[in-house]
Write an enzyme that holds these catalytic residues in place. Structure first.
Site, short mmCIF file in Angstrom:
data_model
loop_
_atom_site.label_atom_id
_atom_site.label_comp_id
_atom_site.label_asym_id
_atom_site.label_seq_id
_atom_site.Cartn_x
_atom_site.Cartn_y
_atom_site.Cartn_z
N THR A 142 -118.70 -39.32 19.77
CA THR A 142 -119.18 -40.05 20.88
C THR A 142 -118.27 -41.03 21.35
OG1 THR A 142 -120.99 -40.74 22.43
CG2 THR A 142 -120.65 -41.65 19.99
N VAL A 160 -119.31 -34.42 26.07
CA VAL A 160 -118.35 -35.48 26.36
C VAL A 160 -118.80 -36.86 26.29
CG1 VAL A 160 -116.19 -36.26 27.68
CG2 VAL A 160 -116.96 -33.87 27.52
N CYS A 161 -118.11 -37.61 25.39
CA CYS A 161 -118.55 -39.13 25.52
C CYS A 161 -120.03 -39.38 25.09
CB CYS A 161 -117.94 -39.75 26.92
SG CYS A 161 -117.93 -41.50 27.01
N THR A 162 -120.59 -40.17 25.87
CA THR A 162 -122.13 -40.36 25.48
C THR A 162 -122.74 -39.37 25.99
OG1 THR A 162 -122.21 -41.78 27.61
CG2 THR A 162 -121.69 -42.95 25.75
#
Length: 198
Positions: free
Chosen positions: A129, A109-111
């Site tokens: 990302t 998830v995300c970075t």
């Protein structure tokens, strides 16, 4: 029925919603009949992990041999903690790679995608990302797509923060059926956004 285990690996500076949103989705899915057990884990035993907004979380154990491993992001713009520090340290990416080698489905998830990239799991794959890390991910993995959820089989990724809920709902749908995913989304009053890429 064999129970599926999902582990969400925490580290200092992780973004709260990246981890807790999917955790709630998975726990709700289990209540609706998914054969799924979910744990918040760390690499080493510790009493508390401090997240990016200072939430202190008590992990439920250390990283084992999960069927699904979810890696949150957070702190990419802060060099001393979060995903960037985890990438530079190298221990978490190695552990993620080991889980993948042992057969786990790995999701970020995300970075958290940067941790997967450092682990070598995104080479030649489409991935998403958070916008703050797009250039860095392109330099590491090449195929960044502007989508909330990307499913490349045994490696999945989600864009920024709230997209982790959509990722978790998609995993529930993929593994346990659309009916359970819909029940969870309704319970959480979450309107799923975007098509899954892949």
């Amino acid at each position: 029925m064999v129970e599926t285990t999902a582990e969400i690996v925490l580290f200092d500076g992780f973004d709260e919603l990246d981890a807790i949103g999917p955790y709630e989705v998975f726990e709700n899915a289990a209540q609706f009949g998914a054969s799924l057990e979910t744990f918040l884990v760390t690499l080493e035993e510790t009493d508390l992990v401090t997240a990016s907004h200072d939430l202190r979380v008590e992990p439920q154990g250390t990283l084992g041999e999960p069927d699904i491993l979810l890696v949150p992001g957070g702190g990419w713009t802060t060099p001393t903690e979060g995903a960037r520090a985890a990438v530079e340290d190298g221990v978490l990416p190695d552990a993620v790679d080991n889980c993948y080698t042992e057969g786990a489905t790995v999701a970020s998830v995300c970075t958290g995608a940067m941790i997967l990239a450092e682990a070598g799991l995104l080479e030649g794959r489409p991935a998403a990302t958070h916008p703050v890390a797009v250039d860095d991910l392109e330099a590491h993995a090449g195929r960044v797509v502007d989508e909330r959820v990307v499913d490349d089989g045994d490696v999945l990724s989600a864009g920024g923060v709230t997209s982790g809920i959509d990722l978790a709902l998609w995993l529930v749908e993929r593994e346990f059926g659309a009916d359970i995913a819909t029940e969870v989304a309704d319970l959480m009053v979450h309107e799923r956004r975007g098509e899954v890429f892949g």
